[in-house]
Design an enzyme around this catalytic site. Structure first.
Site, PDB file in Angstrom:
ATOM      1  N   ASN A  73       0.831  -1.204   0.000  1.00  5.87           N
ATOM      2  CA  ASN A  73       0.000   0.000   0.000  1.00  5.87           C
ATOM      3  C   ASN A  73       0.861   1.246   0.000  1.00  5.87           C
ATOM      4  OD1 ASN A  73      -0.267   1.710   2.780  1.00  5.87           O
ATOM      5  ND2 ASN A  73       0.450  -0.371   3.197  1.00  5.87           N
ATOM      6  N   ASN A 131       3.880   5.197  15.894  1.00  9.46           N
ATOM      7  CA  ASN A 131       4.113   4.655  14.551  1.00  9.46           C
ATOM      8  C   ASN A 131       5.428   5.212  14.005  1.00  9.46           C
ATOM      9  OD1 ASN A 131       4.168   4.060  11.852  1.00  9.46           O
ATOM     10  ND2 ASN A 131       2.071   4.681  11.415  1.00  9.46           N
ATOM     11  N   PHE A 132       6.486   4.407  14.139  1.00  2.00           N
ATOM     12  CA  PHE A 132       7.789   4.772  13.585  1.00  2.00           C
ATOM     13  C   PHE A 132       8.097   3.858  12.396  1.00  2.00           C
ATOM     14  CE2 PHE A 132       9.030   6.033  18.175  1.00  2.00           C
ATOM     15  CZ  PHE A 132       8.502   7.304  17.993  1.00  2.00           C
ATOM     16  N   CYS A 134       5.957   3.757   8.989  1.00  3.34           N
ATOM     17  CA  CYS A 134       5.423   3.999   7.646  1.00  3.34           C
ATOM     18  C   CYS A 134       6.568   4.226   6.646  1.00  3.34           C
ATOM     19  CB  CYS A 134       4.523   5.230   7.726  1.00  3.34           C
ATOM     20  SG  CYS A 134       3.246   5.256   6.520  1.00  3.34           S
ATOM     21  N   CYS A 344       4.658 -38.634  -9.794  1.00  2.00           N
ATOM     22  CA  CYS A 344       4.710 -37.355 -10.531  1.00  2.00           C
ATOM     23  C   CYS A 344       6.147 -36.956 -10.881  1.00  2.00           C
ATOM     24  CB  CYS A 344       4.037 -36.246  -9.727  1.00  2.00           C
ATOM     25  SG  CYS A 344       4.935 -35.819  -8.229  1.00  2.00           S
ATOM     26  N   CYS A 351      15.599 -32.757  -7.186  1.00  7.61           N
ATOM     27  CA  CYS A 351      16.889 -33.219  -6.666  1.00  7.61           C
ATOM     28  C   CYS A 351      17.926 -33.273  -7.793  1.00  7.61           C
ATOM     29  CB  CYS A 351      16.743 -34.587  -6.010  1.00  7.61           C
ATOM     30  SG  CYS A 351      18.261 -35.111  -5.199  1.00  7.61           S
TER      31      CYS A 351
END
Ligand SMILES: Cc1cc2nc3c(=O)[nH]c(=O)nc-3n(C[C@H](O)[C@H](O)[C@H](O)COP(=O)(O)O)c2cc1C
Ligand code: SF4
Ligand code: SF4
Length: 449
Positions: A73, A131-132, A134, A344, A351
């Site tokens: 964000n 809040n240190f 952002c 599978c 490996c």
């Protein structure tokens, strides 16, 4: 029956699940709804100086079928008026007196810090989170991670806050730093009551291949944002452990970063956290996830005989060592359960190309099930991690369990290998195919034995 109540640095909460400061804690409406659903606490969306937000704001990493495996964000702190937020904090506390309401704060000058701390207290907050962290926008204005990355500045601001604070003060750390214990120590020295971590990690989640702009795109441009969600949990767990193990810090920890299930929460608690905070999982799935989280935690605690959260805090810490303290004689080898194997061959490929050429194929078209070439298996785990069938490849202990020697013990005794042929060197006896074998079909030696 397990008791989920916590007393976090003096902040009481009916359970250790708190909402992190973010869009889900933007308003009294959301927080009342969350408490009603069962959340124990909420850290209000950061209050502070007036800001202007951009559109769009969020980007994500979708991995295969999983949307928002990582989330980012470029949003700033609250854009709602301070007076509205304070009035709503008061309303929430009146309606939910036993739940934890923590005001997250971010301002600039000493006078502003003094004022906003008093405002948050007068509104009835149970605690304050600084809040240190952002990592975009606010740091360009000298706040957020710009403070969290400078322990001396962080300590000064914590001291300003402690001059007036009458309620517990939590310092929220930024992970955008090499050694998280430095700001944690500074917080302690400044007088903080607790630590929370992590805030978001500076990131670019992707580039629009047509417009050449990073996501999220704002009018054809973009910027680095803050990364969070399931992708960041391993980083957050490691930083939580680092802070919890540091003898100089010694403060309660609120663990944040990728918590989505009760298991995630338990992992943070076992590494030293006594509450956890959640943002992305609620943005993705809503407040209702709390029901599973509480139930799962209760059942886990009952199954392990833990009566309180405190009894669990830090239980894994004695087992988290430096590499040099691990037992060099411990040895595991991969083992394939043929009954479960679906042929599978993902393990063979992994490996063969990505590890130690220790898995062979029968060479018979009718039998796709691979086998382990034990002499070459270094016990790296890769095949068991890629195998899509639960418990099909297990790692089996193959040393006799009688010997224990660490690298530290060996180096202290001057017992370290000096050549690669040395008897003491690891990996001896593990053969590597000749380079030209790579061009032969079928591959010799380990391709069918
Ligand atoms: C959109 C958004 C906005 C956020 N805003 C804030 C904020 O205002 N203050 C703050 O301390 N952290 C903020 N965060 C960070 C979260 O509180 C949290 O530390 C981070 O997202 C990691 O937790 P998660 O993995 O559960 O999302 C924000 C996160 C997101 C995604
Ligand atoms: S554990 Fe590692 S070396 Fe051993 S078989 Fe599996 S991938 Fe190969
Ligand atoms: S990855 Fe698992 S299921 Fe697939 S071949 Fe290997 S052992 Fe069998």
């Amino acid at each position: 029956m397990a008791n989920l109540e916590v007393n976090f640095a003096g902040i009481k909460s009916p359970n250790p699940f708190w909402l992190a400061s973010a869009p889900p804690t933007n308003s009294g409406y959301q927080i009342m709804k969350a408490f009603d659903a069962g959340w124990g606490g909420a850290v209000w969306k950061t209050l502070g100086v007036p800001v202007v937000n951009v559109s769009s704001r969020y980007g994500s990493v979708n991995y295969r079928d999983t949307r928002m495996m990582g989330f980012n964000n470029i949003e700033l702190i609250t854009d709602r008026p301070l007076a509205d937020n304070l009035r709503e904090i008061e309303e929430v506390k009146k309606r939910f007196p036993d739940h934890a309401v923590i005001a997250s704060l971010m301002v600039e000058s000493k006078a502003e810090w003094h004022q906003i701390v008093k405002d948050a207290e007068n509104a009835g907050s149970d605690g304050i989170e600084l809040n240190f962290g952002c990592p975009h926008g606010m740091c360009e204005r000298g706040m957020g991670s710009a403070v969290g990355q400078e322990p001396a500045v962080l300590k000064t601001i914590v001291e300003w806050v402690m001059e007036v604070a009458k309620i517990p003060v939590i310092v929220k750390l930024t992970p955008n730093i090499t050694d998280i214990t430095r700001p944690a120590l500074a917080a302690r020295q400044g007088g903080a009551d607790a630590i929370s971590l992590i805030n978001t990690i500076q990131s670019i989640v992707g580039i629009d291949l047509d417009s050449f702009a990073p996501y999220p795109v704002v009018d054809g441009k973009g910027t680095n944002g803050g990364y969070c969600g399931p992708a960041v949990k391993p980083i957050a767990l490691n930083m939580t452990k680092n802070v919890a193990q540091h003898p100089g810090v010694g403060l309660p920890i609120s663990g944040i970063g990728g918590v989505e299930t009760w298991r995630d929460a338990v992992e943070f608690i076992l590494l030293g956290a006594s509450t956890v905070q959640v943002c992305t999982a609620v943005m993705h799935y809503g407040f209702g996830i709390i029901r599973e989280m509480k139930k799962g935690l209760e059942e886990y605690m009952d199954s392990k005989g833990f009566e309180t959260i405190d009894q669990m805090v830090g239980k894994a810490l004695p087992n988290v060592k430096h590499w040099e303290d691990l037992n060099l004689h411990y040895k595991v080898t991969a083992s394939i359960n043929e009954d479960k194997c679906i042929g599978c061959q993902l393990c063979y490929t992994a490996c063969e190309d990505g590890a130690h050429q220790a898995i062979g194929l029968s060479g018979d078209a009718g039998n796709r099930k691979p086998h382990i070439i034990e002499e070459n298996c270094v016990g790296c785990n890769l095949c068991s991690l890629v195998c899509p069938v639960e418990d099909c490849i297990t790692m089996v202990r193959t040393d006799d369990g009688t010997k224990h020697k660490t690298w530290k013990e060996r180096s202290d005794a001057n017992d370290i290998p000096v050549t690669f042929n040395d008897e003491k060197a690891g990996g001896r006896g593990h053969w590597v195919p000749e380079p030209l074998d790579a061009l032969k079909t079928p591959k010799p030696k380990h391709y069918g034995v």
